[in-house]
Design a protein around this motif. Structure first.
Motif, PDB file in Angstrom:
ATOM      1  N   ALA A  18      14.415 -11.505  -2.899  1.00  0.00           N
ATOM      2  CA  ALA A  18      15.181 -11.764  -1.685  1.00  0.00           C
ATOM      3  C   ALA A  18      15.440 -13.264  -1.562  1.00  0.00           C
ATOM      4  O   ALA A  18      14.652 -14.089  -2.035  1.00  0.00           O
ATOM      5  N   LEU A  19      16.549 -13.635  -0.949  1.00  0.00           N
ATOM      6  CA  LEU A  19      17.024 -15.012  -0.988  1.00  0.00           C
ATOM      7  C   LEU A  19      16.416 -15.912   0.078  1.00  0.00           C
ATOM      8  O   LEU A  19      16.771 -17.084   0.154  1.00  0.00           O
ATOM      9  N   GLU A  20      15.541 -15.393   0.916  1.00  0.00           N
ATOM     10  CA  GLU A  20      14.964 -16.208   1.989  1.00  0.00           C
ATOM     11  C   GLU A  20      13.975 -17.209   1.402  1.00  0.00           C
ATOM     12  O   GLU A  20      12.811 -16.899   1.199  1.00  0.00           O
ATOM     13  N   LYS A  21      14.456 -18.415   1.085  1.00  0.00           N
ATOM     14  CA  LYS A  21      13.602 -19.419   0.442  1.00  0.00           C
ATOM     15  C   LYS A  21      13.448 -20.670   1.293  1.00  0.00           C
ATOM     16  O   LYS A  21      13.014 -21.690   0.821  1.00  0.00           O
ATOM     17  N   ASP A  22      13.848 -20.595   2.544  1.00  0.00           N
ATOM     18  CA  ASP A  22      13.844 -21.788   3.383  1.00  0.00           C
ATOM     19  C   ASP A  22      12.709 -21.796   4.395  1.00  0.00           C
ATOM     20  O   ASP A  22      12.784 -22.459   5.411  1.00  0.00           O
ATOM     21  N   GLY A  23      11.677 -21.057   4.159  1.00  0.00           N
ATOM     22  CA  GLY A  23      10.547 -21.015   5.077  1.00  0.00           C
ATOM     23  C   GLY A  23      10.380 -19.691   5.771  1.00  0.00           C
ATOM     24  O   GLY A  23       9.324 -19.428   6.361  1.00  0.00           O
ATOM     25  N   ASP A  24      11.390 -18.818   5.706  1.00  0.00           N
ATOM     26  CA  ASP A  24      11.304 -17.550   6.428  1.00  0.00           C
ATOM     27  C   ASP A  24      10.205 -16.644   5.894  1.00  0.00           C
ATOM     28  O   ASP A  24       9.521 -15.972   6.661  1.00  0.00           O
ATOM     29  N   PHE A  25      10.050 -16.605   4.579  1.00  0.00           N
ATOM     30  CA  PHE A  25       8.964 -15.801   4.014  1.00  0.00           C
ATOM     31  C   PHE A  25       7.619 -16.307   4.523  1.00  0.00           C
ATOM     32  O   PHE A  25       6.789 -15.532   4.994  1.00  0.00           O
ATOM     33  N   SER A  26       7.404 -17.613   4.411  1.00  0.00           N
ATOM     34  CA  SER A  26       6.126 -18.195   4.834  1.00  0.00           C
ATOM     35  C   SER A  26       5.891 -17.955   6.324  1.00  0.00           C
ATOM     36  O   SER A  26       4.769 -17.646   6.746  1.00  0.00           O
ATOM     37  N   PHE A  27       6.963 -18.073   7.113  1.00  0.00           N
ATOM     38  CA  PHE A  27       6.841 -17.884   8.559  1.00  0.00           C
ATOM     39  C   PHE A  27       6.411 -16.457   8.885  1.00  0.00           C
ATOM     40  O   PHE A  27       5.474 -16.231   9.662  1.00  0.00           O
ATOM     41  N   ASN A  28       7.088 -15.470   8.287  1.00  0.00           N
ATOM     42  CA  ASN A  28       6.749 -14.080   8.594  1.00  0.00           C
ATOM     43  C   ASN A  28       5.364 -13.697   8.087  1.00  0.00           C
ATOM     44  O   ASN A  28       4.639 -12.943   8.738  1.00  0.00           O
ATOM     45  N   ILE A  29       4.999 -14.211   6.926  1.00  0.00           N
ATOM     46  CA  ILE A  29       3.653 -13.955   6.404  1.00  0.00           C
ATOM     47  C   ILE A  29       2.612 -14.555   7.349  1.00  0.00           C
ATOM     48  O   ILE A  29       1.579 -13.939   7.654  1.00  0.00           O
ATOM     49  N   ALA A  30       2.897 -15.760   7.849  1.00  0.00           N
ATOM     50  CA  ALA A  30       1.980 -16.404   8.790  1.00  0.00           C
ATOM     51  C   ALA A  30       1.826 -15.579  10.065  1.00  0.00           C
ATOM     52  O   ALA A  30       0.720 -15.388  10.571  1.00  0.00           O
ATOM     53  N   VAL A  31       2.954 -15.057  10.586  1.00  0.00           N
ATOM     54  CA  VAL A  31       2.905 -14.251  11.801  1.00  0.00           C
ATOM     55  C   VAL A  31       2.065 -12.997  11.584  1.00  0.00           C
ATOM     56  O   VAL A  31       1.290 -12.586  12.454  1.00  0.00           O
ATOM     57  N   ALA A  32       2.213 -12.383  10.404  1.00  0.00           N
ATOM     58  CA  ALA A  32       1.421 -11.184  10.095  1.00  0.00           C
ATOM     59  C   ALA A  32      -0.075 -11.508  10.108  1.00  0.00           C
ATOM     60  O   ALA A  32      -0.873 -10.800  10.728  1.00  0.00           O
ATOM     61  N   TYR A  33      -0.459 -12.597   9.439  1.00  0.00           N
ATOM     62  CA  TYR A  33      -1.871 -12.989   9.425  1.00  0.00           C
ATOM     63  C   TYR A  33      -2.347 -13.380  10.835  1.00  0.00           C
ATOM     64  O   TYR A  33      -3.492 -13.113  11.215  1.00  0.00           O
ATOM     65  N   ASP A  34      -1.462 -14.003  11.591  1.00  0.00           N
ATOM     66  CA  ASP A  34      -1.775 -14.378  12.964  1.00  0.00           C
ATOM     67  C   ASP A  34      -2.128 -13.135  13.777  1.00  0.00           C
ATOM     68  O   ASP A  34      -3.129 -13.093  14.502  1.00  0.00           O
ATOM     69  N   ASN A  35      -1.317 -12.083  13.645  1.00  0.00           N
ATOM     70  CA  ASN A  35      -1.572 -10.839  14.378  1.00  0.00           C
ATOM     71  C   ASN A  35      -2.842 -10.147  13.906  1.00  0.00           C
ATOM     72  O   ASN A  35      -3.477  -9.405  14.671  1.00  0.00           O
ATOM     73  N   LEU A  36      -3.200 -10.368  12.657  1.00  0.00           N
ATOM     74  CA  LEU A  36      -4.444  -9.810  12.125  1.00  0.00           C
ATOM     75  C   LEU A  36      -5.653 -10.675  12.487  1.00  0.00           C
ATOM     76  O   LEU A  36      -6.775 -10.362  12.107  1.00  0.00           O
ATOM     77  N   ARG A  37      -5.383 -11.781  13.195  1.00  0.00           N
ATOM     78  CA  ARG A  37      -6.417 -12.746  13.594  1.00  0.00           C
ATOM     79  C   ARG A  37      -7.105 -13.388  12.389  1.00  0.00           C
ATOM     80  O   ARG A  37      -8.258 -13.812  12.472  1.00  0.00           O
ATOM     81  N   GLU A  38      -6.397 -13.442  11.295  1.00  0.00           N
ATOM     82  CA  GLU A  38      -6.886 -14.183  10.125  1.00  0.00           C
ATOM     83  C   GLU A  38      -6.285 -15.585  10.217  1.00  0.00           C
ATOM     84  O   GLU A  38      -5.327 -15.943   9.512  1.00  0.00           O
ATOM     85  N   TYR A  39      -6.860 -16.385  11.120  1.00  0.00           N
ATOM     86  CA  TYR A  39      -6.232 -17.640  11.496  1.00  0.00           C
ATOM     87  C   TYR A  39      -6.161 -18.657  10.352  1.00  0.00           C
ATOM     88  O   TYR A  39      -5.201 -19.429  10.277  1.00  0.00           O
ATOM     89  N   ALA A  40      -7.158 -18.685   9.493  1.00  0.00           N
ATOM     90  CA  ALA A  40      -7.128 -19.662   8.396  1.00  0.00           C
ATOM     91  C   ALA A  40      -5.909 -19.434   7.507  1.00  0.00           C
ATOM     92  O   ALA A  40      -5.205 -20.384   7.133  1.00  0.00           O
ATOM     93  N   LYS A  41      -5.635 -18.160   7.167  1.00  0.00           N
ATOM     94  CA  LYS A  41      -4.464 -17.856   6.334  1.00  0.00           C
ATOM     95  C   LYS A  41      -3.178 -18.096   7.110  1.00  0.00           C
ATOM     96  O   LYS A  41      -2.190 -18.594   6.549  1.00  0.00           O
ATOM     97  N   ALA A  42      -3.175 -17.744   8.389  1.00  0.00           N
ATOM     98  CA  ALA A  42      -1.978 -17.967   9.206  1.00  0.00           C
ATOM     99  C   ALA A  42      -1.654 -19.455   9.275  1.00  0.00           C
ATOM    100  O   ALA A  42      -0.493 -19.856   9.121  1.00  0.00           O
ATOM    101  N   ILE A  43      -2.670 -20.274   9.475  1.00  0.00           N
ATOM    102  CA  ILE A  43      -2.464 -21.724   9.539  1.00  0.00           C
ATOM    103  C   ILE A  43      -1.881 -22.235   8.231  1.00  0.00           C
ATOM    104  O   ILE A  43      -0.942 -23.046   8.217  1.00  0.00           O
ATOM    105  N   GLU A  44      -2.412 -21.744   7.118  1.00  0.00           N
ATOM    106  CA  GLU A  44      -1.911 -22.155   5.797  1.00  0.00           C
ATOM    107  C   GLU A  44      -0.417 -21.872   5.660  1.00  0.00           C
ATOM    108  O   GLU A  44       0.359 -22.725   5.214  1.00  0.00           O
ATOM    109  N   PHE A  45       0.018 -20.679   6.065  1.00  0.00           N
ATOM    110  CA  PHE A  45       1.426 -20.306   5.880  1.00  0.00           C
ATOM    111  C   PHE A  45       2.334 -20.919   6.948  1.00  0.00           C
ATOM    112  O   PHE A  45       3.506 -21.189   6.664  1.00  0.00           O
ATOM    113  N   TYR A  46       1.825 -21.159   8.155  1.00  0.00           N
ATOM    114  CA  TYR A  46       2.645 -21.877   9.130  1.00  0.00           C
ATOM    115  C   TYR A  46       2.926 -23.294   8.621  1.00  0.00           C
ATOM    116  O   TYR A  46       4.048 -23.804   8.739  1.00  0.00           O
TER     117      TYR A  46
END
Length: 427
Positions: free
Chosen positions: A131-159
């Motif tokens: 998929a062509l989303e290479k401008d931060g959108d992948f990292s942002f959505n992955i971060a949001v997923a980890y955020d909702n899972l309360r895996e804050y260390a991983k969420a912080i990394e991807f944000y």
């Protein structure tokens, strides 16, 4: 305690990605933010002889547009069903890029509807499919997923990764990621780093001319600097001043009222009561007409009364506390009414009206007890004891002191920074 506020962010505009409406979790609401891919680029099949208007490519585009509109309308579950149809339809085509984009949006929809694990799986798979989303959108959505899972260390990394990938070319998106990063840091207890992230977000919003968001981010930065174990008052005052300047560009009366109320609270925490008064008065001016709400008026009345107590003007404070207490009584808000009764007693005590102070302290004791606020109840017993001593009743005063030190004291919260009891939200 003064938790951060929440606000609605405007959609960020990008060439192929869309930031949908979201509420920032100042008090940690469950709503999340996520980025979506636009309708897929038509494959080579489009335009060939024999392809009818209702071709799979055309239908996929229609479904993608419909899904994003549903997100704009906060119909997340309907959007999920729509994106699922688009993805299933794309699986019939020999076009991996189209499939990947559909899967990317399906992943975002799963995250938005409380299924972050599924969303993470879809997003990762879409990434592998190219998929062509290479401008931060992948990292942002992955971060949001980890955020909702309360895996804050991983969420912080991807944000953080999303912020780097968006960089200066997409300032609004970078600012959104910085805000989400800040709240994640709050979740880990790192208030100082959260404040820095909010400040960077505010600066980015300013550059992007999203001045309402800039004001709110700067206010949150000041809020979390104040929550830090060590903070520099001058630094907080500078942020509050920036926020105040940004308020001159805001026309939404409800938002402006909220900001002035919060600015007043923060100045009160810094014991800058004169500046706090100005902001509470500005907030009160906005509490009229279409923007009038009974509870909003009560909160502002209570805060202004607390300021006049702190400024040593108890006579001015009385009317504000009395009206606030009456409104809370009508609304059935026992805890808030108890705070006003306590403040009324405090004001009468400053004026030497000890009989009146005694009556209000007694009411406050009962109201705090009914509300289950052990700290407020004990504080009221203490005030009542001091008042009875002034009235020449040492035995009764001693009894009140014992009540203030009752076993429920072990359940007390730490005392507020000011002797006055303020409220954080005018709504």
């Amino acid at each position: 305690k003064h938790p951060g506020t929440a606000w609605e962010e405007k959609p960020a505009r990008a060439s192929h990605s869309l930031a949908l409406s979201k509420r920032l979790p100042g008090s940690h609401p469950e709503a999340i933010s996520r980025r979506m891919a636009s309708a897929p680029v038509p494959g080579s099949a489009q335009g060939r002889p024999g392809i009818q208007p209702a071709s799979p490519q055309t239908e996929i585009q229609r479904l993608m547009r419909a899904g994003m509109q549903l997100f704009h309308d906060n119909e997340d579950f309907q959007a999920l069903a729509t994106f699922k149809k688009a993805f299933l339809l794309s699986c019939r085509l020999p076009e991996p890029p189209t499939q990947a984009r559909c899967l990317f949006n399906l992943g975002a929809a799963y995250i938005a509807t409380g299924k972050p694990q599924k969303g993470l799986k879809c997003t990762r798979k879409a990434q592998k499919m190219g998929a062509l989303e290479k401008d931060g959108d992948f990292s942002f959505n992955i971060a949001v997923a980890y955020d909702n899972l309360r895996e804050y260390a991983k969420a912080i990394e991807f944000y953080k990764k999303a912020v780097r990938e968006y960089n200066a070319s997409k300032l609004p998106n970078a600012a959104d990621a910085l805000v989400k990063l800040a709240y994640c840091l709050v979740g880990t207890g790192d208030s100082a780093s959260a404040a820095q992230s909010f400040r960077l977000a505010g600066q980015a919003y300013q550059e992007a001319q999203r001045l309402e968001d800039a004001a709110m981010a700067m206010r949150e930065a000041a809020n979390y600097f104040l929550r830090s174990p060590k903070y520099c008052p001058e630094e907080v005052l500078e942020l509050l001043q920036v926020c105040h300047q940004l308020c001159t560009n805001i026309t939404d009366p409800e938002l402006l009222g909220n900001l002035h109320n919060h600015l007043g609270l923060h100045y009160a925490e810094l014991k800058r009561f004169g500046q706090a008064e100005k902001h509470f008065v500005e907030a009160m001016k906005l509490c009229s007409g279409e923007n009038f709400a009974l509870r909003k008026r009560a909160v502002l009345m209570q805060n202004l009364g607390g300021i006049y107590n702190a400024l040593g003007e108890p006579q001015r404070a009385l009317g504000y506390h009395s009206e606030a207490a009456d409104i809370y009584g009508v609304l059935g808000e026992t805890a808030a009414r108890a705070q006003c009764l306590y403040n009324l007693a405090n004001a009468h005590g400053q004026l030497g009206n000890y009989q009146e102070a005694q009556g209000y302290y007694q009411q406050a004791v009962r109201s705090f007890g009914d509300a289950g606020d052990s700290y407020g109840e004990a504080q009221s017993w203490e005030g009542l004891g001091t008042t009875l001593l002034c009235l020449g009743h040492p035995d009764q005063a001693a009894h009140c002191s014992k009540q203030a030190l009752a076993p429920s004291a072990s359940k007390w919260e730490p005392p507020p920074r000011s002797a006055q009891r303020f409220l954080d939200r005018p709504t």
